[in-house]
Design a protein around this motif. Structure first.
Motif, mmCIF file in Angstrom:
data_model
loop_
_atom_site.group_PDB
_atom_site.id
_atom_site.type_symbol
_atom_site.label_atom_id
_atom_site.label_comp_id
_atom_site.label_asym_id
_atom_site.label_seq_id
_atom_site.Cartn_x
_atom_site.Cartn_y
_atom_site.Cartn_z
ATOM 1 N N LYS A 38 102.565 83.398 34.221
ATOM 2 C CA LYS A 38 103.018 84.793 34.291
ATOM 3 C C LYS A 38 104.007 85.076 33.163
ATOM 4 N N ALA A 39 104.869 84.119 32.865
ATOM 5 C CA ALA A 39 105.813 84.293 31.762
ATOM 6 C C ALA A 39 105.077 84.493 30.442
ATOM 7 N N ALA A 40 104.043 83.701 30.211
ATOM 8 C CA ALA A 40 103.260 83.825 28.983
ATOM 9 C C ALA A 40 102.585 85.194 28.899
ATOM 10 N N ARG A 41 102.090 85.694 30.045
ATOM 11 C CA ARG A 41 101.468 87.021 30.061
ATOM 12 C C ARG A 41 102.480 88.108 29.725
ATOM 13 N N ILE A 42 103.670 87.987 30.260
ATOM 14 C CA ILE A 42 104.721 88.974 29.977
ATOM 15 C C ILE A 42 105.066 88.965 28.499
ATOM 16 N N LEU A 43 105.202 87.779 27.927
ATOM 17 C CA LEU A 43 105.552 87.661 26.513
ATOM 18 C C LEU A 43 104.465 88.242 25.604
ATOM 19 N N ALA A 44 103.230 88.166 26.045
ATOM 20 C CA ALA A 44 102.117 88.695 25.252
ATOM 21 C C ALA A 44 101.947 90.204 25.425
ATOM 22 N N SER A 45 102.701 90.777 26.339
ATOM 23 C CA SER A 45 102.612 92.209 26.626
ATOM 24 C C SER A 45 103.840 92.937 26.071
ATOM 25 N N ASN A 46 103.973 94.199 26.446
ATOM 26 C CA ASN A 46 105.156 94.983 26.079
ATOM 27 C C ASN A 46 106.144 95.102 27.231
ATOM 28 N N ALA B 77 110.960 79.280 31.423
ATOM 29 C CA ALA B 77 110.716 80.010 32.663
ATOM 30 C C ALA B 77 110.296 79.055 33.775
ATOM 31 N N GLU B 78 109.426 78.109 33.431
ATOM 32 C CA GLU B 78 108.985 77.121 34.418
ATOM 33 C C GLU B 78 110.168 76.282 34.906
ATOM 34 N N HIS C 63 115.419 87.592 26.043
ATOM 35 C CA HIS C 63 116.067 88.613 26.873
ATOM 36 C C HIS C 63 115.041 89.310 27.777
ATOM 37 N N ARG C 64 113.831 89.491 27.279
ATOM 38 C CA ARG C 64 112.788 90.089 28.107
ATOM 39 C C ARG C 64 112.513 89.224 29.339
ATOM 40 N N LEU C 65 112.473 87.902 29.119
ATOM 41 C CA LEU C 65 112.227 87.016 30.264
ATOM 42 C C LEU C 65 113.395 87.010 31.234
ATOM 43 N N VAL C 66 114.614 87.178 30.727
ATOM 44 C CA VAL C 66 115.768 87.262 31.633
ATOM 45 C C VAL C 66 115.639 88.504 32.512
ATOM 46 N N LYS C 67 115.174 89.605 31.934
ATOM 47 C CA LYS C 67 114.968 90.828 32.721
ATOM 48 C C LYS C 67 113.915 90.602 33.809
ATOM 49 N N TRP C 68 112.838 89.954 33.437
ATOM 50 C CA TRP C 68 111.810 89.638 34.437
ATOM 51 C C TRP C 68 112.368 88.699 35.499
ATOM 52 N N ALA C 69 113.094 87.674 35.062
ATOM 53 C CA ALA C 69 113.663 86.717 36.005
ATOM 54 C C ALA C 69 114.592 87.412 36.990
ATOM 55 N N ALA C 70 115.317 88.421 36.524
ATOM 56 C CA ALA C 70 116.217 89.156 37.420
ATOM 57 C C ALA C 70 115.447 89.822 38.547
ATOM 58 N N SER C 71 114.237 90.285 38.236
ATOM 59 C CA SER C 71 113.411 90.919 39.278
ATOM 60 C C SER C 71 112.926 89.902 40.308
ATOM 61 N N GLN C 72 113.024 88.617 39.959
ATOM 62 C CA GLN C 72 112.626 87.531 40.858
ATOM 63 C C GLN C 72 113.856 86.775 41.400
ATOM 64 N N GLN C 73 115.036 87.371 41.210
ATOM 65 C CA GLN C 73 116.300 86.744 41.618
ATOM 66 C C GLN C 73 116.501 85.370 40.966
ATOM 67 N N LYS C 74 116.079 85.245 39.720
ATOM 68 C CA LYS C 74 116.188 83.971 38.995
ATOM 69 C C LYS C 74 116.851 84.142 37.622
ATOM 70 N N ALA C 75 117.626 85.212 37.450
ATOM 71 C CA ALA C 75 118.205 85.475 36.128
ATOM 72 C C ALA C 75 119.164 84.376 35.695
ATOM 73 N N ASP C 76 120.023 83.912 36.607
ATOM 74 C CA ASP C 76 120.972 82.858 36.241
ATOM 75 C C ASP C 76 120.232 81.597 35.808
ATOM 76 N N GLU C 77 119.223 81.231 36.570
ATOM 77 C CA GLU C 77 118.450 80.030 36.245
ATOM 78 C C GLU C 77 117.734 80.171 34.904
ATOM 79 N N MET C 78 117.219 81.365 34.641
ATOM 80 C CA MET C 78 116.523 81.597 33.368
ATOM 81 C C MET C 78 117.495 81.493 32.202
ATOM 82 N N LYS C 79 118.640 82.112 32.339
ATOM 83 C CA LYS C 79 119.627 82.079 31.272
ATOM 84 C C LYS C 79 120.091 80.648 31.006
ATOM 85 N N LEU C 80 120.333 79.884 32.055
ATOM 86 C CA LEU C 80 120.779 78.502 31.888
ATOM 87 C C LEU C 80 119.699 77.644 31.230
#
Length: 214
Positions: A153-161, A144-145, A104-121
């Motif tokens: 960048k996805a890996a960095r986000i996952l390793a952060s808060n 994410a890739e 879900h965290r990555l979906v939130k990030w993906a939304a900021s990149q206009q890629k939420a649908d693609e991430m969820k799928l």
């Protein structure tokens, strides 16, 4: 025509959420005249991050008080529905339970990149089509890739808060609003459509709502 806002509350681990989204897309394809803004929101079917992962069929059997055979038949029916919608549910019955918070965290990030649908799928495909562990950070970065995002960048986000607060806020907000099952489609902050309704029913509801906005 005014834009219809759809807040879609769902979980990555929910097969009906993938089916509900695909049916929504079918409904929207018949309504090209209606502009829609879709936003994904987090829900957790398995909120305990420390719970051991287990095969899905015995887990569902225990949860719903039904036999594993009944759950297997139920899952097989979902696989047929998914196939008709072009979804990959090949390994629906081979997956294991898992916590989806980091997804879900990555979906939130993906939304900021206009890629939420693609991430969820990509997450749906990994979990239901490939029975991958969507709690695993490497799997999530690969998703994410596949969604067209930067894997590093996805890996960095996952390793952060990053995005932890946003996901927690979602979960708390919709729990307080009384959402106890998913998918839940909240239209214009006024109307609730629960469950993976058929495309025709969704289209009818959206048309009615659009007519009330004019």
């Amino acid at each position: 025509m005014q834009t219809i806002k759809i807040d879609l509350v769902s979980d990555i681990a929910c097969p009906w959420c993938a089916i509900g989204y695909a049916r929504l897309q079918q409904a929207l394809s018949t309504l090209p005249q209606i502009p829609v803004e879709l936003e994904w929101h987090a829900f957790e079917l398995n909120p305990d991050k420390n719970a051991p992962q287990e095969p899905i069929l015995p887990a569902l059997s225990r949860k719903y008080g039904r036999s594993e055979q009944e759950m297997a038949e139920n899952q097989a029916q979902m696989m047929k529905i998914a196939a008709d919608l072009g979804l990959n549910f090949t390994k629906l019955q081979q997956r294991y339970t898992c916590n989806t918070f980091d997804g879900h965290r990555l979906v939130k990030w993906a939304a900021s990149q206009q890629k939420a649908d693609e991430m969820k799928l990509a997450l749906f495909n990994a979990y239901f089509g490939e029975a991958k562990n969507v709690a695993d950070h490497q799997v999530l970065a690969e998703c994410a890739e596949q969604a067209g995002l930067d894997k590093t960048k996805a890996a960095r986000i996952l390793a952060s808060n990053d995005y932890i607060d946003e996901v927690n806020d979602d979960i708390a907000k919709y729990k307080q609003a009384g959402i106890s099952s998913v998918p839940a489609f909240i239209i214009n902050n006024q109307y609730l459509i629960s469950g993976a309704q058929e495309p025709k029913q969704l289209a009818t509801a959206l048309l009615q709502i659009a007519s009330e906005m004019t």
